[in-house]
Design an enzyme around this catalytic site. Structure first.
Site, PDB file in Angstrom:
ATOM      1  N   TYR A 141      47.439  53.764  46.882  1.00 39.08           N
ATOM      2  CA  TYR A 141      48.467  53.522  47.892  1.00 39.08           C
ATOM      3  C   TYR A 141      49.541  54.602  47.919  1.00 39.08           C
ATOM      4  O   TYR A 141      50.604  54.405  48.517  1.00 39.08           O
ATOM      5  CB  TYR A 141      49.114  52.150  47.659  1.00 39.08           C
ATOM      6  CG  TYR A 141      48.129  51.011  47.714  1.00 39.08           C
ATOM      7  CD1 TYR A 141      47.550  50.633  48.929  1.00 39.08           C
ATOM      8  CD2 TYR A 141      47.765  50.326  46.565  1.00 39.08           C
ATOM      9  CE1 TYR A 141      46.638  49.599  48.985  1.00 39.08           C
ATOM     10  CE2 TYR A 141      46.858  49.279  46.612  1.00 39.08           C
ATOM     11  CZ  TYR A 141      46.289  48.921  47.817  1.00 39.08           C
ATOM     12  OH  TYR A 141      45.382  47.890  47.879  1.00 39.08           O
TER      13      TYR A 141
ATOM     14  N   PHE B  82      41.222  48.863  37.975  1.00 43.18           N
ATOM     15  CA  PHE B  82      40.546  47.646  38.420  1.00 43.18           C
ATOM     16  C   PHE B  82      39.304  47.404  37.572  1.00 43.18           C
ATOM     17  O   PHE B  82      38.647  48.351  37.118  1.00 43.18           O
ATOM     18  CB  PHE B  82      40.084  47.765  39.875  1.00 43.18           C
ATOM     19  CG  PHE B  82      41.164  47.765  40.912  1.00 43.18           C
ATOM     20  CD1 PHE B  82      41.595  46.575  41.484  1.00 43.18           C
ATOM     21  CD2 PHE B  82      41.740  48.956  41.338  1.00 43.18           C
ATOM     22  CE1 PHE B  82      42.587  46.568  42.462  1.00 43.18           C
ATOM     23  CE2 PHE B  82      42.714  48.970  42.301  1.00 43.18           C
ATOM     24  CZ  PHE B  82      43.156  47.766  42.871  1.00 43.18           C
TER      25      PHE B  82
ATOM     26  N   PHE C 223      48.637  42.896  39.363  1.00 43.25           N
ATOM     27  CA  PHE C 223      49.188  42.682  40.700  1.00 43.25           C
ATOM     28  C   PHE C 223      48.236  41.911  41.607  1.00 43.25           C
ATOM     29  O   PHE C 223      48.643  41.452  42.683  1.00 43.25           O
ATOM     30  CB  PHE C 223      49.576  44.015  41.358  1.00 43.25           C
ATOM     31  CG  PHE C 223      48.453  45.014  41.424  1.00 43.25           C
ATOM     32  CD1 PHE C 223      47.484  44.945  42.415  1.00 43.25           C
ATOM     33  CD2 PHE C 223      48.369  46.036  40.478  1.00 43.25           C
ATOM     34  CE1 PHE C 223      46.458  45.869  42.470  1.00 43.25           C
ATOM     35  CE2 PHE C 223      47.340  46.960  40.528  1.00 43.25           C
ATOM     36  CZ  PHE C 223      46.376  46.874  41.529  1.00 43.25           C
ATOM     37  N   ASP C 224      46.986  41.763  41.213  1.00 45.21           N
ATOM     38  CA  ASP C 224      46.054  41.032  42.075  1.00 45.21           C
ATOM     39  C   ASP C 224      44.844  40.607  41.245  1.00 45.21           C
ATOM     40  O   ASP C 224      44.424  41.325  40.330  1.00 45.21           O
ATOM     41  CB  ASP C 224      45.597  41.906  43.247  1.00 45.21           C
ATOM     42  CG  ASP C 224      44.928  41.110  44.355  1.00 45.21           C
ATOM     43  OD1 ASP C 224      44.959  39.863  44.292  1.00 45.21           O
ATOM     44  OD2 ASP C 224      44.376  41.724  45.288  1.00 45.21           O
TER      45      ASP C 224
ATOM     46  N   ILE D 118      40.851  50.907  50.005  1.00 43.74           N
ATOM     47  CA  ILE D 118      41.388  52.181  49.532  1.00 43.74           C
ATOM     48  C   ILE D 118      40.239  53.121  49.134  1.00 43.74           C
ATOM     49  O   ILE D 118      39.153  52.685  48.752  1.00 43.74           O
ATOM     50  CB  ILE D 118      42.357  51.974  48.347  1.00 43.74           C
ATOM     51  CG1 ILE D 118      41.664  51.266  47.174  1.00 43.74           C
ATOM     52  CG2 ILE D 118      43.602  51.228  48.790  1.00 43.74           C
ATOM     53  CD1 ILE D 118      42.525  51.167  45.927  1.00 43.74           C
TER      54      ILE D 118
ATOM     55  N   TYR E  25      37.417  40.540  41.150  1.00 44.24           N
ATOM     56  CA  TYR E  25      38.127  41.716  40.645  1.00 44.24           C
ATOM     57  C   TYR E  25      39.494  41.334  40.096  1.00 44.24           C
ATOM     58  O   TYR E  25      40.047  40.275  40.402  1.00 44.24           O
ATOM     59  CB  TYR E  25      38.310  42.747  41.758  1.00 44.24           C
ATOM     60  CG  TYR E  25      39.274  42.307  42.846  1.00 44.24           C
ATOM     61  CD1 TYR E  25      40.628  42.630  42.794  1.00 44.24           C
ATOM     62  CD2 TYR E  25      38.825  41.537  43.917  1.00 44.24           C
ATOM     63  CE1 TYR E  25      41.505  42.211  43.783  1.00 44.24           C
ATOM     64  CE2 TYR E  25      39.692  41.109  44.902  1.00 44.24           C
ATOM     65  CZ  TYR E  25      41.030  41.451  44.832  1.00 44.24           C
ATOM     66  OH  TYR E  25      41.902  41.018  45.804  1.00 44.24           O
TER      67      TYR E  25
END
Length: 322
Positions: free
Chosen positions: A300, A314, A256-257, A274, A245
């Site tokens: 979040y 995502f 961010f990831d 989440i 992902y």
């Protein structure tokens, strides 16, 4: 799987600590503990969707974790690295009352892999070599009550409460089927899907998806859009997924990831992430590439987490589910 682990975990930990065999599994299931305790146990088989009748002298107590095949099936022999699909009846050894009954529900998968062999060889060896259709009894010793800790004279701290006693737990585990585990995919496999206009766009560079958020509006609800429709099994909320992902903020597009950047897929329980992931991936199929546009209240929240702030986007490749 997690419901089953909640039942088995105390037994698994205790069985790890006991002196059971850690040898290579024999062609037949290996017993452990004081198995003579099961000599007076009587089972009445009620099929695969109804818990068996269980009769035993009460109170039933064991001093050490004990496991044995108490009713042998007639199916194929369960092999190492297979997934055994099982149902569990957990009983209070003192009075025979039911603590948990998974028989009416879908079978729970138990993966007979090296992790289980390392962490609980006794459980592993009881299943590997058993035949499909077998019932395995697992007895977990009760715990004596522990007195309350005395307060510290120097601190005047409040004493810790006493720990109540707990009875022996008796679990009857039926092996309903067993099959080889399906290895995770290396990349998504399926039919390419053209997404509707107005969503973030996804391209691929050097085998990694890249997300462009330019012109994408803030979501009023969760968006879960297939980019590739996989042909594998349907994902359930209780599954453990293997995925690749990448995630970016909808505002600004900051990444961010990314498991792609780390060079290896991630694995996690879908009910432990989440809400946008849980709701957006449940019902999808293995092999899919999914675009998720997640409102902040399903991510979040206002506080965010690290660099992940506000509405999130995502791309998730679903490589495996179990």
């Amino acid at each position: 799987m997690r419901r089953l682990l909640a039942i088995l975990l105390p037994g698994l930990l205790l069985l790890t600590a006991c002196g059971g065999s850690t040898a290579e599994p024999e062609p037949t299931s290996q017993s452990a503990g004081d198995t003579a305790k099961f000599d007076t146990l009587k089972l009445t088989d009620n099929g695969d969707k109804k818990a068996p009748g269980v009769d035993f002298p009460k109170p039933f107590e064991v001093a050490e974790p004990t496991v044995k095949v108490v009713a042998e099936g007639t199916g194929d022999t369960v092999k190492a690295n297979q997934i055994a699909n099982i149902s569990v009846l957990a009983l209070n050894g003192s009075d025979g009352s039911t603590l948990e009954d998974t028989f009416p529900s879908e079978p729970e998968p138990l993966e007979l892999n090296d992790d289980l062999k390392t962490n609980s060889a006794v459980i592993y060896n009881a299943f590997v070599g058993a035949k499909v259709g077998s019932s395995i009894a697992l007895a977990v010793p009760g715990q004596k009550s522990a007195p309350a800790a005395s307060p510290s004279p120097s601190t005047g701290a409040t004493p810790a409460p006493s720990t109540p006693a707990s009875p022996t737990q008796l679990l009857i585990i039926k092996v309903l089927s067993a099959a080889d585990a399906t290895p995770a995919l290396d990349k998504p496999q399926g039919e390419t899907v053209t997404p509707p206009a107005g969503l973030p766009t996804v391209t691929e560079k050097d085998g990694k998806p890249e997300i462009n958020v330019e012109g994408a509006a803030a979501p009023t609800a969760l968006v879960s859009q297939d980019l590739i429709k996989g042909t594998g099994a349907t994902v359930k909320e209780t599954d453990t997924l293997t995925v690749n992902y990448v995630g970016v903020n909808l505002v600004g597009g900051t990444k961010f990831d990314s498991s792609f950047d780390r060079g290896e897929p991630a694995s996690f329980g879908l009910n432990q992430v989440i809400k946008g992931w849980t709701q957006g991936l449940a019902g999808k199929t293995v092999g899919s590439r999914v675009l998720l546009v997640i409102p902040k209240d399903l991510a979040y929240g206002d506080a965010g987490q690290g660099e992940a702030k506000g509405d999130l986007v995502f791309v998730v490749d679903i490589l495996g589910a179990k």
